[in-house]
Structure formats: structure tokens, C-alpha cells
Design a protein around this motif. Structure first.
Motif, PDB file in Angstrom:
ATOM      1  N   VAL A  63      25.298  47.974  54.203  1.00 35.01           N
ATOM      2  CA  VAL A  63      24.741  47.175  53.086  1.00 35.01           C
ATOM      3  C   VAL A  63      24.623  48.043  51.831  1.00 35.01           C
ATOM      4  CG1 VAL A  63      22.665  45.972  52.286  1.00 35.01           C
ATOM      5  CG2 VAL A  63      23.532  45.567  54.596  1.00 35.01           C
ATOM      6  N   GLU A  64      24.141  49.249  52.019  1.00 34.26           N
ATOM      7  CA  GLU A  64      23.961  50.145  50.869  1.00 34.26           C
ATOM      8  C   GLU A  64      25.318  50.584  50.299  1.00 34.26           C
ATOM      9  OE1 GLU A  64      22.477  50.566  53.876  1.00 34.26           O
ATOM     10  OE2 GLU A  64      20.417  50.051  53.353  1.00 34.26           O
ATOM     11  N   VAL A  65      26.287  50.809  51.186  1.00 31.94           N
ATOM     12  CA  VAL A  65      27.633  51.198  50.714  1.00 31.94           C
ATOM     13  C   VAL A  65      28.215  50.083  49.856  1.00 31.94           C
ATOM     14  CG1 VAL A  65      30.017  51.621  51.480  1.00 31.94           C
ATOM     15  CG2 VAL A  65      28.122  52.814  52.615  1.00 31.94           C
ATOM     16  N   VAL A  66      28.061  48.842  50.314  1.00 28.70           N
ATOM     17  CA  VAL A  66      28.593  47.711  49.533  1.00 28.70           C
ATOM     18  C   VAL A  66      27.894  47.634  48.174  1.00 28.70           C
ATOM     19  CG1 VAL A  66      28.839  45.202  49.435  1.00 28.70           C
ATOM     20  CG2 VAL A  66      29.247  46.405  51.586  1.00 28.70           C
ATOM     21  N   ALA A  67      26.559  47.780  48.199  1.00 30.37           N
ATOM     22  CA  ALA A  67      25.810  47.673  46.934  1.00 30.37           C
ATOM     23  C   ALA A  67      26.269  48.729  45.925  1.00 30.37           C
ATOM     24  CB  ALA A  67      24.318  47.819  47.216  1.00 30.37           C
ATOM     25  N   SER A  68      26.622  49.906  46.419  1.00 30.23           N
ATOM     26  CA  SER A  68      26.998  50.997  45.499  1.00 30.23           C
ATOM     27  C   SER A  68      28.451  50.947  45.052  1.00 30.23           C
ATOM     28  CB  SER A  68      26.743  52.353  46.173  1.00 30.23           C
ATOM     29  OG  SER A  68      25.398  52.478  46.476  1.00 30.23           O
ATOM     30  N   THR A  69      29.250  50.095  45.659  1.00 34.79           N
ATOM     31  CA  THR A  69      30.675  50.084  45.303  1.00 34.79           C
ATOM     32  C   THR A  69      31.136  48.738  44.734  1.00 34.79           C
ATOM     33  OG1 THR A  69      31.200  49.508  47.608  1.00 34.79           O
ATOM     34  CG2 THR A  69      31.355  51.824  47.016  1.00 34.79           C
ATOM     35  N   ARG A  70      30.273  47.728  44.863  1.00 33.29           N
ATOM     36  CA  ARG A  70      30.660  46.366  44.484  1.00 33.29           C
ATOM     37  C   ARG A  70      31.191  46.281  43.050  1.00 33.29           C
ATOM     38  NH1 ARG A  70      26.483  42.755  46.579  1.00 33.29           N
ATOM     39  NH2 ARG A  70      25.212  44.263  45.489  1.00 33.29           N
ATOM     40  N   ASP A  71      30.482  46.911  42.099  1.00 35.09           N
ATOM     41  CA  ASP A  71      30.866  46.766  40.690  1.00 35.09           C
ATOM     42  C   ASP A  71      32.235  47.378  40.417  1.00 35.09           C
ATOM     43  OD1 ASP A  71      28.541  45.509  40.330  1.00 35.09           O
ATOM     44  OD2 ASP A  71      27.508  47.163  39.301  1.00 35.09           O
ATOM     45  N   VAL A  72      32.476  48.571  40.973  1.00 36.67           N
ATOM     46  CA  VAL A  72      33.768  49.229  40.733  1.00 36.67           C
ATOM     47  C   VAL A  72      34.907  48.409  41.350  1.00 36.67           C
ATOM     48  CG1 VAL A  72      35.104  51.330  41.074  1.00 36.67           C
ATOM     49  CG2 VAL A  72      32.656  51.472  40.759  1.00 36.67           C
ATOM     50  N   LEU A  73      34.674  47.893  42.548  1.00 35.98           N
ATOM     51  CA  LEU A  73      35.715  47.082  43.197  1.00 35.98           C
ATOM     52  C   LEU A  73      35.991  45.842  42.348  1.00 35.98           C
ATOM     53  CD1 LEU A  73      34.307  47.579  46.762  1.00 35.98           C
ATOM     54  CD2 LEU A  73      36.674  48.090  46.154  1.00 35.98           C
ATOM     55  N   LYS A  74      34.933  45.203  41.896  1.00 36.31           N
ATOM     56  CA  LYS A  74      35.084  43.972  41.113  1.00 36.31           C
ATOM     57  C   LYS A  74      35.801  44.254  39.796  1.00 36.31           C
ATOM     58  CE  LYS A  74      32.702  39.736  40.400  1.00 36.31           C
ATOM     59  NZ  LYS A  74      31.516  38.972  40.272  1.00 36.31           N
ATOM     60  N   SER A  75      35.403  45.323  39.127  1.00 31.94           N
ATOM     61  CA  SER A  75      36.009  45.583  37.811  1.00 31.94           C
ATOM     62  C   SER A  75      37.479  45.980  37.944  1.00 31.94           C
ATOM     63  CB  SER A  75      35.216  46.634  37.032  1.00 31.94           C
ATOM     64  OG  SER A  75      35.249  47.841  37.733  1.00 31.94           O
ATOM     65  N   ASN A  76      37.877  46.417  39.137  1.00 34.81           N
ATOM     66  CA  ASN A  76      39.302  46.717  39.364  1.00 34.81           C
ATOM     67  C   ASN A  76      40.043  45.535  39.992  1.00 34.81           C
ATOM     68  OD1 ASN A  76      40.097  49.699  38.765  1.00 34.81           O
ATOM     69  ND2 ASN A  76      38.019  49.789  39.578  1.00 34.81           N
ATOM     70  N   GLY A  77      39.366  44.406  40.107  1.00 32.03           N
ATOM     71  CA  GLY A  77      40.018  43.202  40.625  1.00 32.03           C
ATOM     72  C   GLY A  77      40.315  43.255  42.113  1.00 32.03           C
ATOM     73  N   VAL A  78      39.552  44.090  42.850  1.00 35.91           N
ATOM     74  CA  VAL A  78      39.802  44.221  44.289  1.00 35.91           C
ATOM     75  C   VAL A  78      38.905  43.261  45.063  1.00 35.91           C
ATOM     76  CG1 VAL A  78      39.830  45.803  46.259  1.00 35.91           C
ATOM     77  CG2 VAL A  78      40.280  46.672  43.954  1.00 35.91           C
ATOM     78  N   LYS A  79      39.505  42.482  45.953  1.00 34.46           N
ATOM     79  CA  LYS A  79      38.709  41.608  46.832  1.00 34.46           C
ATOM     80  C   LYS A  79      38.236  42.435  48.022  1.00 34.46           C
ATOM     81  CE  LYS A  79      39.741  37.008  45.598  1.00 34.46           C
ATOM     82  NZ  LYS A  79      39.184  37.254  44.272  1.00 34.46           N
ATOM     83  N   THR A  80      37.008  42.144  48.475  1.00 31.51           N
ATOM     84  CA  THR A  80      36.452  42.925  49.584  1.00 31.51           C
ATOM     85  C   THR A  80      36.576  42.153  50.891  1.00 31.51           C
ATOM     86  OG1 THR A  80      34.300  42.011  48.985  1.00 31.51           O
ATOM     87  CG2 THR A  80      34.799  44.220  48.203  1.00 31.51           C
TER      88      THR A  80
END
Ligand code: COA
Ligand code: ZN
Length: 304
Positions: A63-80
Motif C-alpha cells: 500500500v505504501e509503495v503504491v502511494a509513493s509511486t502513483r503520481d510518477v506512474l500517472k504523470s508518465n501515462g503508465v497504467k498500474t
């Protein structure tokens, strides 16, 4: 050769790559690797699993890993994407805003029991219930583990894989993943199984997930590509393996797949330099051998 023009590479190192590593990987290393992979040009990255921490201690901080990486993934257009074994996992994943969930059912009964403590039929019932309950909130894909070989010696019949794929599609899954969990496949086996599946559903519906235990993953990739399959999972550094499948070793290394595809003129949108940076982060922060051909070359070139 009959090759697709474009192959979608799907990165799974943060989930499949990390789950089998004995020493706990520092949180900051996980985040740094995912952030680096987010810039590499992937459309989709499987970033974790939401599973019992007793089963997979390495994913306890998902959960914490997702919270810390969500913005960077989103701003690069990456779906999780994330792997989930039960309703609790789905609830956590939906709350975390994960785009796609991988629900894994083994074709092999023994492996399914070892992995998720259920028979394949029980898993199928549960998956049906999960889709009924959460299908309007998140996209599900069905992963058929051990579809190309069982570590416990069970025979894997093509008809059974077809039946389980049909079950997934009838429930509304847009994609079914065909996993060679232990790296037991060979190009002839890949060709015969995937010919049957592609004949029934077409090549766009399948994701291949190949392990390189016996050094055949690139050959298997090529065999699948010749049938028009164009979605392949891989893990940077060649990390990976299922802790509940004896003898399972790493996923095919992303940098090796990328090299083969690029050399053959197949587009992926993935950057070799960005993968090189990810390999270096793994070398520094993860206690696991890097098993890939290209990483060896990167190492030499960075030593100059
Ligand atoms: N997230 C977090 N914790 C979970 C969880 C989830 N999705 N599912 C179960 N748990 C916890 C439970 O709360 C319980 O904790 P407790 O003992 O402190 O009360 C513990 O895990 C066991 O739960 P239970 O429901 O009894 O599950 P189980 O022991 O029958 O295990 C699975 C079944 C499926 C949850 C477990 O085998 C699992 O997570 N497997 C994942 C396997 C995997 O990822 N394999 C590699 C990928 S192919
Ligand atoms: Zn795997």
C-alpha cells in the motif's frame, strides 16, 4: 518471419521479480526502481501484489509503495496492475486506485493448492464472485499459471487451458494471461497451445508470461510472436519466480526481450537506457543475482 510491428512489453519486476527475494528489499529501493521504470516507456507495470504477508512477506508494504509511486506512474501515462488472490486483496487494490487486477488460477491443481490453498474450481468460483462484486469498479484479467508446465508433474492439457480461458472471457475479462510459471515450455509446446487459443479467440486477447529457467524464454517469445501474439510480460534484471513452485526461476529479462525485439525491427516504445538505470538500482539495493545477457553488457560498458 511473421512478426508483429509493435509488441507491448509489460513490466512485472516490482511484483513477480521482487516476491521471491528472501531478504526484504528496502522501501526506498522499491520506490526508486518503480519510479525509474515509470520513465522507461511502458504502458503497463505490475507494481505489487495485495496478498497475505505471511505468504509473501516482501509485499507487506504494497500500500505504501503504491502511494509513493502513483503520481510518477500517472504523470508518465503508465497504467498500474497488481496481483490479488482474494476479496481482501481486491478491496485494498481498488482503494489504492490500481487500474488492472491480475487474478491467478493455476491450471495445475497441485500448484493452485500450494499457491493459494484452493482447488482450481474453488478459485474459479471465487473469481466469478469477485467479478460480480467488483467488476464495475476495476478491470480484471485472468492469469492461468502453469499453463505450459506443472512443477509437480501434473499433465497440462490444451483442452483444459482452453476451457479455463473460455471461463475468463465469458466472465468479461478482456485479456487472459498464459503463464509459464516454472519455465518448462519450449517453442513447439508454445506454438501448439497458442495456436489453439489464438484460433479460438484471436491474438489480441492473450498476454504471455514466460520464465527463463531453462534458457528458452526468448525462443518461446519468438514462437508466440509468429502466431501474432504481441503482449509479453518480463522483469528487468531477469528477477522473479513463484515461491510456491519448486524450481521456479526468473522471468525473462526485460532488457533481453527489448534487445531481441529492437534488433529485429519490432517497436516497443521502451528505452534501453532507462532499463539500464533500473538494473543499476537493483544491483545497488536488491540482494539477488541479476540474470540477463544485456545487463552483463551494460555492466562492462559502465566499467569503462
Ligand atoms: N492482504 C493482506 N493480508 C491478507 C490477505 C490480503 N489479500 N489475505 C489474507 N490475509 C491475511 C489474513 O488476514 C490472515 O492474517 P492473520 O493470520 O494475521 O489473521 C492471513 O493472511 C491468512 O489469511 P487466510 O484468509 O486464512 O488465508 P490463507 O492462509 O488461506 O491463505 C491466501 C490464502 C490466498 C491469502 C494466501 O495463500 C496468499 O496470499 N497467497 C498468495 C500467493 C502468491 O502471491 N503467489 C505468488 C504469485 S503467483
Ligand atoms: Zn511469474
Amino acid at each position: 518471419m511473421n512478426l508483429p510491428k509493435f509488441v507491448e512489453m509489460i513490466e512485472v519486476c516490482p511484483r513477480d521479480g521482487f516476491q521471491n527475494i528472501h531478504d526484504l528489499i528496502p522501501f526506498d529501493t522499491k520506490v526508486a526502481v518503480i519510479k525509474q521504470l515509470a520513465t522507461a516507456g511502458y504502458q503497463r507495470i505490475e507494481i505489487c501484489s495485495f496478498v497475505s504477508p505471511k505468504a509473501i512477506p516482501q509485499m507487506a508494504d504494497a500500500v505504501e509503495v503504491v502511494a509513493s509511486t502513483r503520481d510518477v506512474l500517472k504523470s508518465n501515462g503508465v497504467k498500474t496492475a497488481a496481483l490479488v488472490p482474494n476479496a481482501r486483496g481486491v478491496e485494498t487494490a481498488v482503494a489504492c486506485g490500481i487500474d488492472e487486477l491480475t487474478y491467478v488460477i493455476s491450471v495445475s491443481e497441485k500448484h493452485n493448492m500450494a499457491n493459494v490453498k484452493r482447488t482450481p474450481e474453488e478459485s474459479m468460483e471465487e473469481f466469478k464472485a469477485l467479478i460480480g462484486r467488483y467488476g464495475d469498479k476495476v478491470r480484471f484479467r485472468l492469469s492461468l499459471a502453469t499453463a505450459l508446465g506443472c512443477p509437480f508433474g501434473e499433465e497440462i492439457r490444451t483442452e483444459r487451458v482452453l476451457e479455463m480461458a473460455k471461463f475468463g472471457f465469458e466472465l468479461g475479462c478482456e485479456e487472459v494471461m498464459i503463464a509459464d510459471t516454472v519455465g518448462m515450455a519450449n517453442p513447439v509446446r508454445v506454438s501448439s497451445l497458442m495456436t489453439a487459443l489464438v484460433h479460438a479467440y484471436g491474438p489480441d486477447k492473450f498476454i504471455m508470461h514466460l520464465h527463463d529457467t531453462r534458457g528458452l524464454a526468448l525462443a518461446n517469445t519468438l514462437a508466440a510472436m509468429q502466431l501474432g501474439l504481441h503482449k509479453f510480460e518480463s522483469a528487468v534484471g531477469g528477477l522473479g519466480g513463484c515461491p510456491f513452485a519448486p524450481g521456479a526461476a526468473g522471468n525473462v529479462a526485460s532488457e533481453d526481450v527489448l534487445n531481441m525485439l529492437t534488433e529485429m525491427g519490432v517497436e516497443t516504445g521502451v528505452s534501453a537506457d532507462a532499463l539500464n538505470e533500473a538494473v543499476m538500482l537493483i544491483r545497488e539495493g536488491v540482494h539477488a543475482p541479476i540474470v540477463s545477457h544485456m545487463a552483463g553488457l551494460y555492466k562492462k560498458s559502465t566499467c569503462v
